[in-house]
Design a protein around this motif. Structure first.
Motif, short mmCIF file in Angstrom:
data_model
loop_
_atom_site.label_atom_id
_atom_site.label_comp_id
_atom_site.label_asym_id
_atom_site.label_seq_id
_atom_site.Cartn_x
_atom_site.Cartn_y
_atom_site.Cartn_z
N LEU A 64 0.83 -1.21 0.00
CA LEU A 64 0.00 0.00 0.00
C LEU A 64 0.86 1.25 0.00
CD1 LEU A 64 -2.81 -1.04 2.50
CD2 LEU A 64 -3.13 -0.52 0.08
N ASN A 65 1.90 1.26 0.83
CA ASN A 65 2.79 2.41 0.88
C ASN A 65 3.55 2.59 -0.44
OD1 ASN A 65 2.90 3.84 3.64
ND2 ASN A 65 2.86 1.67 4.19
N GLN A 66 3.90 1.48 -1.08
CA GLN A 66 4.57 1.57 -2.38
C GLN A 66 3.62 2.15 -3.43
OE1 GLN A 66 7.73 1.10 -3.06
NE2 GLN A 66 7.42 1.63 -5.20
N LEU A 67 2.38 1.78 -3.40
CA LEU A 67 1.39 2.31 -4.34
C LEU A 67 1.16 3.80 -4.09
CD1 LEU A 67 -1.09 -0.69 -4.27
CD2 LEU A 67 0.14 0.12 -6.30
N VAL A 68 1.24 4.23 -2.83
CA VAL A 68 1.12 5.66 -2.52
C VAL A 68 2.28 6.41 -3.14
CG1 VAL A 68 1.21 7.36 -0.66
CG2 VAL A 68 -0.26 5.35 -0.43
N ARG A 69 3.51 5.86 -2.99
CA ARG A 69 4.69 6.54 -3.56
C ARG A 69 4.63 6.60 -5.08
NH1 ARG A 69 7.19 4.00 0.78
NH2 ARG A 69 7.69 2.15 -0.43
N GLU A 70 3.97 5.63 -5.69
CA GLU A 70 3.83 5.60 -7.16
C GLU A 70 2.65 6.44 -7.63
OE1 GLU A 70 3.51 1.50 -8.16
OE2 GLU A 70 5.57 1.01 -7.57
N ASN A 71 2.03 7.17 -6.71
CA ASN A 71 0.88 8.02 -7.03
C ASN A 71 -0.29 7.23 -7.63
OD1 ASN A 71 2.08 10.37 -6.10
ND2 ASN A 71 3.06 10.79 -8.09
N LYS A 72 -0.46 5.99 -7.15
CA LYS A 72 -1.58 5.19 -7.61
C LYS A 72 -2.70 5.16 -6.57
CE LYS A 72 1.01 2.10 -10.68
NZ LYS A 72 1.40 0.70 -10.95
N LEU A 73 -2.33 5.37 -5.31
CA LEU A 73 -3.32 5.44 -4.24
C LEU A 73 -3.06 6.67 -3.39
CD1 LEU A 73 -3.48 1.74 -2.94
CD2 LEU A 73 -4.98 2.84 -4.61
N THR A 74 -4.04 7.05 -2.59
CA THR A 74 -3.89 8.16 -1.66
C THR A 74 -4.02 7.64 -0.24
OG1 THR A 74 -4.69 9.85 -3.18
CG2 THR A 74 -4.92 10.32 -0.83
N LYS A 75 -3.16 8.14 0.62
CA LYS A 75 -3.16 7.76 2.04
C LYS A 75 -3.80 8.89 2.84
CE LYS A 75 0.18 6.05 5.48
NZ LYS A 75 1.62 5.76 5.67
N LEU A 76 -4.84 8.59 3.57
CA LEU A 76 -5.61 9.60 4.27
C LEU A 76 -5.23 9.67 5.75
CD1 LEU A 76 -9.10 8.75 2.75
CD2 LEU A 76 -7.45 10.44 1.94
N SER A 77 -5.23 10.90 6.30
CA SER A 77 -4.89 11.09 7.70
C SER A 77 -5.98 10.52 8.60
CB SER A 77 -4.69 12.57 8.00
OG SER A 77 -5.88 13.27 7.71
N GLY A 78 -5.64 10.33 9.86
CA GLY A 78 -6.60 9.83 10.82
C GLY A 78 -6.16 8.53 11.45
N ARG A 79 -6.95 8.02 12.37
CA ARG A 79 -6.69 6.77 13.05
C ARG A 79 -7.88 5.84 12.89
NH1 ARG A 79 -1.49 5.75 13.83
NH2 ARG A 79 -0.43 7.42 14.92
N PRO A 80 -7.73 4.67 12.28
CA PRO A 80 -6.52 4.20 11.61
C PRO A 80 -6.35 4.86 10.25
CG PRO A 80 -8.27 2.61 11.33
CD PRO A 80 -8.82 3.67 12.23
N VAL A 81 -5.15 4.75 9.69
CA VAL A 81 -4.89 5.31 8.36
C VAL A 81 -5.71 4.54 7.33
CG1 VAL A 81 -3.12 5.60 6.59
CG2 VAL A 81 -2.58 6.08 8.98
N ARG A 82 -6.26 5.29 6.37
CA ARG A 82 -7.09 4.67 5.34
C ARG A 82 -6.54 4.98 3.94
NH1 ARG A 82 -12.00 2.68 6.69
NH2 ARG A 82 -12.50 2.78 8.91
N TYR A 83 -6.89 4.14 3.00
CA TYR A 83 -6.41 4.28 1.62
C TYR A 83 -7.59 4.29 0.66
CZ TYR A 83 -1.97 2.83 3.71
OH TYR A 83 -0.86 2.75 4.48
N CYS A 84 -7.41 5.08 -0.42
CA CYS A 84 -8.42 5.09 -1.49
C CYS A 84 -7.71 5.32 -2.81
CB CYS A 84 -9.47 6.16 -1.22
SG CYS A 84 -8.84 7.85 -1.44
#
Length: 965
Positions: free
Chosen positions: A49-69
């Protein structure tokens, strides 16, 4: 479909954006949800998931727990991509390697050295040399990089290669060709074939022609690491190639091959002694890399951050360390430089990752998470006050390194400190599997911690051996060590088996111990029937031990009793086999912040014995609390054969019988513990099978290790030495003097005790006394001790070296100890060229000596106090006495704040009121100390007056002598 693609496709299918481009909880996913839906291991999902965020394929959202879209592009409002912050109230220092903007322009892409730590300070000249070597026409200059183990020679060679590529001097598609000459140093023919290649039939197995590394590096760069391991004929072939650019393969007679190679060599050795002069002359550029501890505090911290940044990227988590952890890591670098730091960071981060495995975003590391050898780094760093102070100024309570930190760290090919796999994936996968098998977190941590230690690379034992042997030489005569080395080679051939690694230490200490026993006239050990019966089973070892005995008698001119042959034989047997279980345990307990720990640390390094327990008892600790902790140490040390409790003094020496009654573990106590005694105890318990009572009896007779000179020709007679034993073994002491014998003198004792421990000096005791009835105290001490030096607030009338408190505070302690040991003829170490005493200097002294007073607030009060006292009494104090007086009053203030007590009799308190100084002291007390709400007790006033009276008497005596002369 790959795991990452499955995760990406799942998120895309399951998440959508609403009309306002805002994601909702129902259209976003946590790592846990994705792992559960796809039946994947959570740690692997987090990584992808973190790799996909770095590749600008997903977004990591703030908050607890962290969420992805799905990815929110530039045309849409961006979601904040964050890592977990510390809880409210924590201060932190963010990595200085983080940048909000990437470097632009040609500098950012062409000059790799721009981002090298130390490029404008410790590495500036080296970088300029490297650039000159690369850019020099037509094909650069050959270079030799010199530096200690782990200083970054391979890293620097990689930087040179990348710089050459960025300057378009080497093709972007080429790779740095690397060869470690040590890999084949035992086989010169194989080494040469790797470098130059070979032709068919050159040697058995050469079935076809093969190019070597020089041909592979054509038009590129060849890095020869550990070039001093290249045999002379190999060096000759290399320098011929440097001169002519031609070479021959193994098995050829003519030099028909051509190559254009930039050559970079590296060595840890002195090139003048380890390489052919003809080889060195052909290398015009020599670059010397600094050791880690020679770099500035700022650079060391930057290196630490850079290496932590690598681990943060690997874990995809931010790493937060407390200030103590940072200092421990910096101090843990004792011999391996940046390489050792990197290895230690990998170990600490791996443990932290395991402990924080349930936290998706952060690894929090505190000093409790550190293994003992790295935790000791805090002590090592504190030993260098200057470095420790400078580093503390640069640190905040917390350091946080984020995974998106731009560390500018090069990919270091062939890095010997780099793991060939992702350790964090292994930890995550294994933790998941163990959890699935029903193990709780404590047992999971236990299993995986063992794996971490096995996976992580360690340093060469050669370096440890050198350091340990140098430590051994500080305790045992070098000639005994040399004899032991020679003996080991011979007897291994005779007995036809190898000894354990600790042979050198065990045998050297054993020989040194019984020679000292003979010298001191002590009776020799008797042989029990059990010992005789045991040795009968080992006739070969007994024969060898008798030969060793004869050689020792001839070498050192001492008569050695036959009983020692039996003990030597048992020692040889015990060194052949692994030590048996059930040995006697050892606990070392001593007053002070690190006295016991320091002694145990030395022994552990020399004998590789990590079973010894240590307990440091602060002076203000309640004995009941100390007792409970020591009971726990005894339980840990016990292996079923009892425990030896080695203590320094006081209440610690009374615990044995109570511990035995409570725990049913046999305990014997020996007081006045020294480093040598701990060494001897560890040697006896590790290498000779015996019981607690036997070891206890022998240690009570232990008199340290011999420094016998092999050149001595006079044979001692046992009867004569016995009669002289009492005077020769009278313990040595240094007397520390202050007004009360409690405040400043105890501080001096602590300072000198630490220096003695660091220098492995264990036969000198520091004794604090009061200047009241000082001469009577000293005469009393001389009945029990041989006083070899004095220090403190006044110089007593005794013909031994003396150092004033002022000079001691100015860093003269180590010089003082050295001079005392050399029995220097100078009797006083006071410098007549006194450093000018200023308020700043005064504040520095107070800061070093006292805990509960603020030197910056109290210095001015004490300064005015002393000046007013001079004015009121029409006296002129010397600079050394001023600092004595200021330090004493500061001690009195600290005792008042902490309810510390000193005593004086009613008679003394009454008599002191008749002193000319009494009213003056009371007056300045009222005027200045009441400003800070301090009221000194009558006892404190008594000792201040006595200090002034002593100074006046000395001053008047000195003036009288000057007039008479």
């Amino acid at each position: 479909m790959k795991r990452k693609d499955r995760i990406y496709q799942f998120i895309i299918e399951k998440t959508t954006l609403n009309e306002t481009n805002q994601s909702t909880d129902t259209k976003t996913f946590t790592t846990e949800q994705v792992a559960k839906e796809l039946d994947l291991i959570r740690s692997n999902v987090s990584k992808e998931l973190n790799q996909l965020v770095r590749e600008n394929k997903l977004t990591k959202l703030s908050g607890r727990p962290v969420r992805y879209c799905r990815y929110v592009g530039d045309q849409e409002p961006k979601k904040e991509v964050i890592t977990s912050p510390l809880s409210a109230g924590k201060r932190r220092i963010h990595s200085g390697l983080e940048h909000t903007e990437k470097p632009q322009g040609p500098t950012g892409t062409n000059d790799v050295f721009e981002h090298m730590i130390g490029n404008s300070s410790s590495m500036r000249n080296q970088i300029e040399q490297a650039k000159a070597a690369i850019l020099y026409p037509p094909r650069g200059l050959n270079t030799l990089v010199i530096g200690p183990t782990g200083s970054g020679k391979t890293y620097f060679a990689n930087a040179m290669f990348q710089f050459a590529q960025n300057q378009n001097l080497i093709k972007k598609t080429d790779q740095l060709t690397t060869f470690n000459c040590a890999d084949y140093s035992h086989n010169p023919e194989l080494l040469m074939s790797h470098l130059f290649g070979y032709v068919k039939g050159a040697f058995t197995g050469a079935d076809e022609d093969k190019d070597g590394l020089i041909q592979e590096a054509d038009n590129g760069m060849l890095f020869l690491d550990e070039v001093h391991r290249l045999p002379p004929e190999g060096q000759e072939m290399i320098f011929y190639f440097m001169d002519h650019g031609t070479y021959s393969k193994l098995g050829e007679t003519s030099k028909t091959h051509h190559a254009n190679v930039r050559l970079v060599c590296a060595t840890t050795e002195d090139p003048e002694s380890s390489l052919l002069k003809t080889f060195v002359r052909r290398i015009p550029i020599t670059i010397q890399l600094p050791a880690f501890n020679k770099r500035s505090p700022k650079e060391r911290i930057e290196l630490l951050k850079a290496l932590l940044g690598i681990e943060a990227k690997r874990t995809h988590k931010q790493i937060t360390l407390t200030e103590d952890v940072v200092q421990s890591l910096l101090g843990s670098v004792t011999y391996g430089n940046v390489g050792q730091l990197k290895s230690n960071i990998q170990l600490v981060c791996a443990r932290g990752f395991l402990n924080s495995i349930s936290n998706e975003d952060e690894i929090m590391i505190t000093v409790d998470d550190l293994p003992p050898n790295i935790k000791d780094g805090l002590v090592h760093l504190a030993a260098n006050r200057h470095d420790s102070g400078e580093i503390s100024k640069l640190l905040e309570p917390y350091m946080t390194i984020r995974p998106d930190s731009d560390t500018h760290v090069l990919t270091n090919r062939n890095d010997s400190y780099e793991l060939p796999y992702n350790l964090y994936e292994i930890i995550g996968d294994k933790a998941t599997l163990l959890r699935q098998q029903g193990l709780d977190q404590e047992h999971i941590n236990h299993f995986i911690t063992t794996d971490i230690n096995l996976h992580l690379k360690t340093f060469s034992t050669d370096e440890d051996d050198k350091r340990s042997e140098s430590k051994l030489a500080e305790i045992v005569n070098q000639d005994i060590i040399d004899f032991t080395k020679e003996t080991q080679v011979k007897i291994e051939k005779v007995l036809n088996y190898k000894f354990r690694d600790n042979f050198l230490y065990a045998m050297s200490l054993h020989i040194s111990s019984f020679i000292k026993r003979i010298q001191s006239g002590k009776p020799m050990r008797t042989m029990s029937q059990d010992l005789v019966a045991m040795v009968k089973e080992y006739p070969a070892e007994m024969k060898v031990s008798q030969q060793i005995k004869s050689q020792l008698e001839d070498r050192y001119n001492v008569p050695i009793p036959e009983s020692e042959s039996y003990y030597l034989a048992i020692l040889l047997v015990s060194l052949k086999v692994a030590p048996t279980t059930g040995k006697v345990g050892i606990v070392v307990a001593a007053h002070g912040s690190s006295t016991a720990t320091s002694m145990v640390q030395v022994v552990s390094q020399l004998l590789s014995d990590n079973t010894i327990q240590s307990f440091d008892m602060p002076l203000d600790m309640d004995p009941k609390v100390a007792y409970k902790d020591i009971v726990e140490c005894v339980k840990r040390a016990d292996e079923g054969n009892g425990v030896l409790l080695l203590v320094d003094m006081g209440s610690l020496s009374t615990f044995a019988s109570k511990i035995t009654k409570e725990t049913h573990i046999p305990v014997q106590t020996i007081d006045m513990v020294t480093t040598s005694m701990v060494l001897e105890a560890a040697r006896k318990t590790s290498f000779i099978e015996t019981d607690l009572s036997a070891i206890y009896s022998e240690l009570r007779e232990f008199r340290g290790y011999s420094r016998v000179n092999a050149s001595s020709t006079r044979k001692p007679k046992l009867a004569d030495t016995t009669s002289k034993a009492d005077s020769s073994v009278q313990p040595k002491a240094i007397v520390a003097i202050c007004s009360t014998g409690e405040g400043t003198a105890k501080k001096i004792q602590s300072l000198l005790d630490q220096l003695l421990v660091e220098k492995l000096i264990d036969d000198i005791k520091i004794i604090p006394i009061s200047l009241v009835n000082m001469n009577t105290h000293i005469k009393s001490l001389q009945k029990e001790y041989r006083i070899i030096a004095t220090t403190g607030v006044t110089h007593p009338d005794i013909q031994v070296p003396f150092m004033s408190l002022k000079n001691l505070l100015e860093g003269g302690g180590e010089q003082f100890i050295d001079k005392v040991l050399e029995r220097n003829s100078i009797s006083v170490f006071d410098s007549h060229q006194d450093v000018k005493l200023t308020k700043e200097v005064c504040a520095q002294y107070l800061d070093e000596f006292y805990t509960f007073i603020n030197p910056h607030k109290i210095t001015n009060v004490l300064w005015q106090y002393v000046n007013q006292l001079q004015t009121d009494t029409h006296k002129k104090f010397s600079e050394p006495f001023k600092i004595n007086l200021i330090m004493h009053i500061a001690g009195a203030i600290e005792r008042s704040l902490t309810n510390g007590e000193i005593s004086a009799t009613d008679k003394e308190l009454k008599q002191i009121k008749d002193s000319k100084w009494y009213s003056a002291v009371r007056s300045v007390n009222d005027k200045y100390l009441r400003q800070i709400r301090i009221e000194l007790s009558p006892e404190e006033v008594y000792y201040i007056v006595k200090l002034l009276e002593t100074w006046q008497a000395k001053d008047e005596t000195a003036n009288t002598k000057q007039l008479n002369s």
